[in-house]
Scaffold this motif. Structure first.
Motif, PDB file in Angstrom:
ATOM      1  N   THR A 126       0.846  -1.188   0.000  1.00  0.00           N
ATOM      2  CA  THR A 126       0.000   0.000   0.000  1.00  0.00           C
ATOM      3  C   THR A 126       0.885   1.243   0.000  1.00  0.00           C
ATOM      4  N   HIS A 127       0.303   2.350  -0.404  1.00  0.00           N
ATOM      5  CA  HIS A 127       1.076   3.585  -0.535  1.00  0.00           C
ATOM      6  C   HIS A 127       1.773   3.949   0.773  1.00  0.00           C
ATOM      7  N   ARG A 128       1.053   3.895   1.861  1.00  0.00           N
ATOM      8  CA  ARG A 128       1.619   4.266   3.156  1.00  0.00           C
ATOM      9  C   ARG A 128       2.762   3.338   3.553  1.00  0.00           C
ATOM     10  N   SER A 129       2.570   2.033   3.419  1.00  0.00           N
ATOM     11  CA  SER A 129       3.616   1.068   3.775  1.00  0.00           C
ATOM     12  C   SER A 129       4.836   1.230   2.885  1.00  0.00           C
ATOM     13  N   ARG A 130       4.593   1.518   1.613  1.00  0.00           N
ATOM     14  CA  ARG A 130       5.703   1.686   0.673  1.00  0.00           C
ATOM     15  C   ARG A 130       6.601   2.861   1.081  1.00  0.00           C
ATOM     16  N   LEU A 131       5.972   3.975   1.470  1.00  0.00           N
ATOM     17  CA  LEU A 131       6.748   5.155   1.839  1.00  0.00           C
ATOM     18  C   LEU A 131       7.496   4.934   3.153  1.00  0.00           C
ATOM     19  N   HIS A 132       6.871   4.249   4.105  1.00  0.00           N
ATOM     20  CA  HIS A 132       7.565   3.961   5.368  1.00  0.00           C
ATOM     21  C   HIS A 132       8.770   3.056   5.116  1.00  0.00           C
ATOM     22  N   SER A 133       8.605   2.063   4.273  1.00  0.00           N
ATOM     23  CA  SER A 133       9.715   1.156   3.984  1.00  0.00           C
ATOM     24  C   SER A 133      10.829   1.889   3.252  1.00  0.00           C
ATOM     25  N   ARG A 134      10.472   2.772   2.341  1.00  0.00           N
ATOM     26  CA  ARG A 134      11.482   3.550   1.610  1.00  0.00           C
ATOM     27  C   ARG A 134      12.316   4.390   2.570  1.00  0.00           C
ATOM     28  N   GLU A 294      -9.608   5.099   9.303  1.00  0.00           N
ATOM     29  CA  GLU A 294     -10.933   4.682   8.818  1.00  0.00           C
ATOM     30  C   GLU A 294     -11.939   5.827   8.904  1.00  0.00           C
ATOM     31  N   ILE A 295     -11.816   6.662   9.936  1.00  0.00           N
ATOM     32  CA  ILE A 295     -12.701   7.826  10.048  1.00  0.00           C
ATOM     33  C   ILE A 295     -12.446   8.795   8.905  1.00  0.00           C
ATOM     34  N   ALA A 296     -11.178   9.035   8.595  1.00  0.00           N
ATOM     35  CA  ALA A 296     -10.844   9.964   7.510  1.00  0.00           C
ATOM     36  C   ALA A 296     -11.295   9.434   6.151  1.00  0.00           C
ATOM     37  N   ARG A 297     -11.444   8.110   6.027  1.00  0.00           N
ATOM     38  CA  ARG A 297     -11.795   7.515   4.737  1.00  0.00           C
ATOM     39  C   ARG A 297     -13.271   7.154   4.618  1.00  0.00           C
ATOM     40  N   LEU A 298     -14.100   7.568   5.567  1.00  0.00           N
ATOM     41  CA  LEU A 298     -15.534   7.303   5.453  1.00  0.00           C
ATOM     42  C   LEU A 298     -16.090   7.943   4.184  1.00  0.00           C
ATOM     43  N   ARG A 299     -17.057   7.284   3.575  1.00  0.00           N
ATOM     44  CA  ARG A 299     -17.602   7.735   2.302  1.00  0.00           C
ATOM     45  C   ARG A 299     -18.876   8.563   2.516  1.00  0.00           C
ATOM     46  N   LEU A 300     -19.164   9.379   1.559  1.00  0.00           N
ATOM     47  CA  LEU A 300     -20.413  10.134   1.573  1.00  0.00           C
ATOM     48  C   LEU A 300     -21.580   9.148   1.548  1.00  0.00           C
ATOM     49  N   GLY A 301     -22.565   9.345   2.421  1.00  0.00           N
ATOM     50  CA  GLY A 301     -23.688   8.427   2.513  1.00  0.00           C
ATOM     51  C   GLY A 301     -23.400   7.191   3.337  1.00  0.00           C
ATOM     52  N   CYS A 302     -22.386   7.258   4.215  1.00  0.00           N
ATOM     53  CA  CYS A 302     -22.013   6.070   5.002  1.00  0.00           C
ATOM     54  C   CYS A 302     -23.007   5.779   6.124  1.00  0.00           C
ATOM     55  N   THR A 365      -8.919   9.591  -4.902  1.00  0.00           N
ATOM     56  CA  THR A 365      -8.515   8.185  -4.866  1.00  0.00           C
ATOM     57  C   THR A 365      -8.307   7.728  -3.425  1.00  0.00           C
ATOM     58  N   ASP A 366      -8.958   6.637  -3.085  1.00  0.00           N
ATOM     59  CA  ASP A 366      -8.715   5.992  -1.800  1.00  0.00           C
ATOM     60  C   ASP A 366      -7.433   5.177  -1.953  1.00  0.00           C
ATOM     61  N   ARG A 367      -6.387   5.578  -1.268  1.00  0.00           N
ATOM     62  CA  ARG A 367      -5.082   4.955  -1.485  1.00  0.00           C
ATOM     63  C   ARG A 367      -5.048   3.496  -1.037  1.00  0.00           C
ATOM     64  N   ARG A 368      -5.943   3.115  -0.160  1.00  0.00           N
ATOM     65  CA  ARG A 368      -5.951   1.720   0.281  1.00  0.00           C
ATOM     66  C   ARG A 368      -6.627   0.821  -0.737  1.00  0.00           C
ATOM     67  N   GLU A 371      -9.887   3.070  -5.295  1.00  0.00           N
ATOM     68  CA  GLU A 371     -11.148   3.517  -5.889  1.00  0.00           C
ATOM     69  C   GLU A 371     -11.228   5.046  -5.909  1.00  0.00           C
ATOM     70  N   GLN A 372     -12.004   5.556  -6.869  1.00  0.00           N
ATOM     71  CA  GLN A 372     -12.361   6.965  -6.892  1.00  0.00           C
ATOM     72  C   GLN A 372     -13.646   7.133  -6.089  1.00  0.00           C
ATOM     73  N   VAL A 373     -13.576   7.831  -4.956  1.00  0.00           N
ATOM     74  CA  VAL A 373     -14.706   7.885  -4.039  1.00  0.00           C
ATOM     75  C   VAL A 373     -14.961   9.321  -3.601  1.00  0.00           C
ATOM     76  N   ASP A 374     -16.148   9.531  -3.037  1.00  0.00           N
ATOM     77  CA  ASP A 374     -16.504  10.802  -2.405  1.00  0.00           C
ATOM     78  C   ASP A 374     -16.266  10.655  -0.911  1.00  0.00           C
ATOM     79  N   PHE A 375     -15.217  11.262  -0.406  1.00  0.00           N
ATOM     80  CA  PHE A 375     -14.946  11.196   1.022  1.00  0.00           C
ATOM     81  C   PHE A 375     -15.940  12.071   1.768  1.00  0.00           C
TER      82      PHE A 375
END
Length: 603
Positions: A126-134, A294-302, A365-368, A371-375
């Protein structure tokens, strides 16, 4: 020569187009970032020698940043201007780069840095893990340059190099092998946490495992074994959910339910975010029990509402005032797929209030999941950072509630609310079962849930009292003290002065609590039946002092009390050849048949 801009020039209209886009995203007039848009765009037109938005291209914005052609405040506004221009199709949006993404190669050997970048571009983390490992691999490169310059190329690494790296990590301190140390402040020079050490070792282990599996290099050692985490480090790692004390948590809940405009974060030009947005994020943290990411990534209409098992449709105002159930859709997370959970209606109402005012936002884009989503928590075309709760929401609540930002267990963080809510649900009057709590938290296995479901001291105390452990294993017995024998000195001469009331008689043995025959008295010389003349004379004395003595019971004695005659018979049989305090055994004092039949007086 730079041309002057007159009122007939088209730039006011061009500026208005960009401002209209920004306003639609939530950039409000009167705020600092909006005030600077006309000034910054006018400067951009002059620098570019054109008053047209279409000429504000991506290379031009890159040149402005590279040559630092604006003031510090202007550079901040430039980000918003370029985003508005990208929405109008004139340029690309500005790149969003995290701190890990811009970690410098400084200090790392060039050949090592090339391998790291090649691996980073290939790995499927995942994007986050990749950057931490780098970042961890570049830190390894700085260690190589300082301590093992001959190992700059991964192709020459050996088991000895791996062992040297693990030893260095085990002794590493905060600030070692980094480019900048200003952010560490008073922590500089302290030993690394066990989790940080494990992350450094894990990053290099995965790096070598991958480049061997991809056949970029011939295998010279087994990375799994060569980079095994030392037991001394592994023993210090484990889930450590820290429950917030009930008193502090109650105050934080009160503060969240009573937020006012004056409590909200303010910038130099007013509120940083709308009140409804801040309140919705706050109640989501206080009631959902979810991770900050997970709170930051909640979708519109959740949020969805149900009544009597059926979805609420149409005008739900009247139904929501009664027994409606609020359901929260949680996106895919680090331990599982998306799931739905019930939450408090207060949370649903706060989210609905924000959704009714939320400006239209472009999909992101949800990096996890990719998907293209409405946060849900998005404004000015940007989603709220996952660190917003720790950096802003919690300090705001602590100030309003009048509680410190840290307690005896450490700083109050976003994840501690998850453990606190889980523990309260587990210790409620009608508690959730472990498996129900697992489903509510979204854990993949009940083992993870066990780390969060802490038994409260009150619940543990009640369970201990209900178990009756102490009362079950002791017996309270009345003791008669013959004060006449004590005062006359007869007790010193050996006259009995302490009489243990066995119910059917008295025992005058001074060490009665140590006698193995307490539950099966064999009428030794220390025993006096109540119907005897000696027992009657004792009861007739007026100067007897009565007191209670607590006698611990053995397992066999407790079984005789609880289980009845069968256990008592077994106890009598075992004691038949055990000497009494006076010397003879019960078998010698009475016929064996009387001992087995229980004819002997018993306590």
């Amino acid at each position: 020569m730079i041309p002057t801009v007159t009122s007939e020039d088209p730039h006011p209209k061009e500026i208005g187009r960009v401002r209209a886009v920004l306003t639609g995203w939530g950039y409000q007039y009167g705020q600092e970032h909006d005030k600077g848009v006309p000034s910054v765009m006018s400067q951009l037109f002059l620098i570019n020698r054109s008053p047209h938005n279409s000429d504000l291209t991506t290379p031009f914005f890159d040149r402005v940043r590279r040559e630092d052609l604006l003031t510090e405040g202007g550079m901040r506004t430039l980000f918003a201007v370029q985003r508005g221009g990208a929405a109008l199709g004139f340029c690309d949006p500005p790149a969003l780069r995290s701190t890990s993404e811009v970690v410098s190669h400084a200090g790392a050997p060039p050949v090592w840095a090339e391998w790291v970048e090649r691996w980073t571009a290939t790995t499927t983390m995942t994007h986050r893990s990749r950057l931490h490992s780098r970042a961890a691999l570049l830190k390894t490169g700085r260690w190589i340059a300082a301590e093992q310059p001959e190992a700059a190329d991964p192709a020459v690494w050996t088991r000895q190099t791996c062992a040297a790296w693990i030893t260095a990590v085990d002794r590493m301190k905060i600030g070692d092998y980094v480019v900048r140390t200003s952010s560490f402040q008073e922590r500089l020079g302290q030993p690394l946490q066990a989790e940080t050490k494990a992350g450094l070792i894990r990053a290099v282990r995965v790096f070598f495992r991958d480049i061997h599996d991809w056949e970029w290099l011939p295998r010279r050692f087994d990375p799994i074994r060569a980079f095994t985490l030392p037991r001394s480090i592994n023993a210090m790692i484990g889930p450590r959910p820290r429950v917030i004390a009930d008193g502090i948590w109650a105050k934080l809940l009160w503060a969240g339910l009573n937020l006012e405009t004056a409590d909200m974060p303010h910038g130099r030009a007013g509120l940083v975010y709308p009140v409804e947005l801040v309140r919705a994020i706050t109640l989501t943290w206080l009631f959902s029990g979810q991770r900050s990411n997970e709170i930051a990534r909640l979708r519109l209409g959740c949020v969805r509402w149900q009544h009597d098992g059926a979805p609420v449709v149409g005008n739900a105002a009247q139904i929501l005032a009664r027994d409606a159930v609020c359901l929260l859709d949680v996106p895919a997370h680090k331990t599982g797929t998306a799931f739905t959970k019930p939450v408090d209606p207060l949370l649903g109402q706060a989210i609905n209030a924000w959704e009714s005012l939320r400006p239209d936002q472009p999909k992101r884009t949800d990096r996890r999941t990719g998907e293209q989503v409405d946060f849900l928590f998005s404004i000015r075309a940007r989603a709220i950072s996952s660190g917003y709760i720790n950096s802003t929401i919690i300090p705001m609540l602590c100030r309003k509630a009048g509680v410190p930002a840290a307690d005896v267990r450490g700083s109050i963080t976003s994840h501690r609310a998850r453990s606190t809510i889980a523990s309260q649900l587990y210790n409620a009057k009608e508690p959730m079962t472990l498996f129900e709590l697992q489903a509510w938290l979204g854990h993949r296995s009940p083992e993870s849930t066990q780390h969060y479901a802490k038994i409260s001291p009150n619940t543990l105390t009640k369970a201990y009292k209900d178990a009756g452990y102490f009362a079950r294993n002791v017996r309270t017995i009345e003791v008669l003290v013959d004060r006449e024998a004590v005062e006359s000195g007869a007790a010193a001469a050996g006259e009995p002065w302490q009489h243990y009331d066995l119910g059917h008689g008295y025992c005058t043995y001074s060490f009665f609590e140590q006698c193995p025959h307490r539950m099966a008295c064999a009428r030794c010389d220390f025993y006096a039946p109540k119907d005897s003349s000696k027992g009657q004379l004792l009861e007739a004395k007026e100067n007897l002092q009565r007191m209670l003595s607590t006698i611990p019971l053995t397992d066999e004695e407790q079984a005789a009390v609880d289980d009845g005659q069968a256990s008592l018979d077994r106890l009598l049989e075992r004691l038949a050849d055990v000497p009494t305090p006076s010397g003879p055994t019960p078998r010698q004092l009475l016929p064996i048949i009387e001992v087995r039949c229980g004819d002997t007086p018993q306590s």
